[in-house]
Write a protein that holds these residues in place. Sequence first.
Motif, PDB file in Angstrom:
ATOM      1  N   PHE A 168       0.834  -1.201   0.000  1.00 13.95           N
ATOM      2  CA  PHE A 168       0.000   0.000   0.000  1.00 13.95           C
ATOM      3  C   PHE A 168       0.875   1.259   0.000  1.00 13.95           C
ATOM      4  N   SER A 169       2.058   1.163   0.608  1.00 16.37           N
ATOM      5  CA  SER A 169       2.949   2.312   0.659  1.00 16.37           C
ATOM      6  C   SER A 169       3.479   2.653  -0.739  1.00 16.37           C
ATOM      7  N   ASN A 170       3.643   1.608  -1.577  1.00 16.27           N
ATOM      8  CA  ASN A 170       3.963   1.787  -3.002  1.00 16.27           C
ATOM      9  C   ASN A 170       5.147   2.729  -3.237  1.00 16.27           C
ATOM     10  N   ALA A 171       6.221   2.519  -2.466  1.00 17.05           N
ATOM     11  CA  ALA A 171       7.417   3.355  -2.620  1.00 17.05           C
ATOM     12  C   ALA A 171       8.205   2.922  -3.858  1.00 17.05           C
ATOM     13  N   ALA A 172       9.113   3.788  -4.289  1.00 19.32           N
ATOM     14  CA  ALA A 172       9.926   3.480  -5.476  1.00 19.32           C
ATOM     15  C   ALA A 172      10.920   2.358  -5.168  1.00 19.32           C
ATOM     16  N   VAL A 173      11.395   2.309  -3.913  1.00 18.07           N
ATOM     17  CA  VAL A 173      12.293   1.228  -3.491  1.00 18.07           C
ATOM     18  C   VAL A 173      11.583   0.456  -2.386  1.00 18.07           C
ATOM     19  N   GLN A 174      11.445  -0.843  -2.570  1.00 25.66           N
ATOM     20  CA  GLN A 174      10.721  -1.658  -1.599  1.00 25.66           C
ATOM     21  C   GLN A 174      11.632  -2.771  -1.093  1.00 25.66           C
ATOM     22  N   LEU A 175      11.928  -2.740   0.203  1.00 28.38           N
ATOM     23  CA  LEU A 175      12.827  -3.734   0.793  1.00 28.38           C
ATOM     24  C   LEU A 175      12.011  -4.683   1.665  1.00 28.38           C
ATOM     25  N   TYR A 176      12.094  -5.959   1.382  1.00 29.00           N
ATOM     26  CA  TYR A 176      11.317  -6.962   2.130  1.00 29.00           C
ATOM     27  C   TYR A 176      12.285  -7.896   2.846  1.00 29.00           C
ATOM     28  N   ASP A 177      12.034  -8.126   4.142  1.00 27.08           N
ATOM     29  CA  ASP A 177      12.937  -8.959   4.933  1.00 27.08           C
ATOM     30  C   ASP A 177      12.210 -10.228   5.387  1.00 27.08           C
ATOM     31  N   GLU A 178      12.408 -11.279   4.646  1.00 24.91           N
ATOM     32  CA  GLU A 178      11.738 -12.572   4.907  1.00 24.91           C
ATOM     33  C   GLU A 178      10.259 -12.363   5.208  1.00 24.91           C
TER      34      GLU A 178
END
Lengths: 378, 236
Positions: A168-178
């Motif tokens: 939902f935040s829909n940022a240009a850079v999306q970092l996902y941690d497990e």
Amino acid sequence: MDLALSFLRPAARHGYGEKTGTRGLAVEGLVTSLNTTTPWQLALPARGTFGFSGPSGSGKSTLLAALAGQRACSGRVSFAGMCWQEGTWGLAAHQRDLVLGFQDVRLFAGQTVADNLALAHRYSRRRLAHEERAGLIEAFGIAPLLGQPVEQLSGGEAQRVALLRQLFSNAAVQLYDEPLSAVDRSQVLRGLIPALRAFWARNPALVIWTSHDFNEIQLLASHCLWMEEAALRGPVAVRELIGFQASGESAEHSCCSRLEARVESCEAGLLTLSLGDVLLYADNVVGCHRPGDIVPFLLGSGDISLSLERPGLSSILNCLPAELLAMVPVADGRVRLELGACGQAFCADISRLSRERLQLEVGRRYFAQFKAGSLTGL
Amino acid sequence: MNLDIADLGALWLTLRLAAVTTALLLVIGVPLAWKLSHWQSRWRHAVEVIITLPLVLPPTVLGFYLLLVLSPNYAPGSWLAEALGQPLVFSFTGLVIASVIYSLPFMVQPLLVSFSQHGGRLTSAAAALGMPPLAALLRVLLPASRPAIISACALTFAHTLGEFGVVLMIGGAIPGETQVVSVALYQHVEAMEYGAAHRLALLLVVVTTALLLLARWLGRSAVVKDRDVPVMGALG
């Protein structure tokens, strides 16, 4: 004076964006307390999905936190010409066009699932349309949970909500941690990953997806970063992962290989794909595919059988001519074969007895058979 | 229970004092606890000790110093009296100032514990979603700390109800202005009016017990919210 206004300065002022010519994410000599002797370098395009893996405790989360401005560090980080980190100065986390997920989900306590999502939407970098949000809530199975306080969610439910909040935040850079480590594997591979891929196709972003599950990574990304003992490598092609799996420790277990094929048609739940001039069939399809799309899917090494001759009519729908590239003995009396078809490689596990009976030879062509239900991630 | 007019006046004054003190302390305590929870300075411990002092100091000590500070014979007291247009000692305003200082730890400590517990994790998640620090406080940290806020308000209110030493030092016992229930009770005992003393004492016991029970119930229902909340919030 510089300190007060420094958060406004773009990288161009330092000539950095122009100098390197990069408009994506550029990391130069990033040092945290974890990697004092191995500064991190990284250059990624502004759009695309990259896997990120490596042993536990190797520094993956530390790198993500440093990129997000949530951990003390020094070095240079810029994205799309905007300077995020210069020496020990760093742009405040909330001012970066970036969203970071945490392993311990960190849902907002004392609020419902709906409240959490509404807050993410309110502060979204690029607000998603109502239909898009409704579609995501449906695809992630969150609709029945919307009214629940986040304290009442199970581990898997909380992870799905946290992931949705990031989307939902829909940022240009999306970092996902497990982000999906506690979610049922089959739900991840068969439902969530195709939905995520479709979402990022509609809303392009630079995505770094951290996971210990190569299947997840393979389905999402063509390239992967690798962290080991605080040393960052990559991006390396996912295909190299197949070689890694064929020879590495994980060879003890069955593995999945990523293949890509073109969508021909999708009728009555049966998806027809073409790989070179061979037609493949997949059922149990979740995603919405258009003819002409190139789609990745996974094939389990234990789901493939091999024959010398082209088999006759069979209930097994798929038969792919493939060249035997390599053979590696693995545990439990099995042999792992690396097969190549149309420039793509995949693994198959057979018993040693089968290898002797078929008298397999590297370089020869065989016929790999697998059922329509064994293609996952579509 | 029959209370005479003076006792009812004392009760009304006490409730007014507790309500005003709690409201003021909520406004002061939230930013103070928030700042303290992420203040990386060696002065933090010193400030925390100062805030905690009213918990351990005899109320008469605090009352004595406040009497000096607020007295029109000294600079701070005379400035304040001039600014507010009335002397602060032996007035309701003076009582409020004293109560705010005396009950400060009861408001700040529960908030500080909650903010420190949630603070780092939730505010970093809020920042990661693009929320500025103030929005993170108002929209994330305060809702997460709702049980602590309710408990801090209840403790502050109940503690102010029971004030005695500080009030006596700084306010005396002017009916309708500074005579609170605990002081009225003391005066009844002095005059050997045990019936009236019993009634006031019992009233304080009942009111404070009910208040603490209410706070516990509110705190619990703040954690386990009703399932029937509007679910379309997520869809805006």
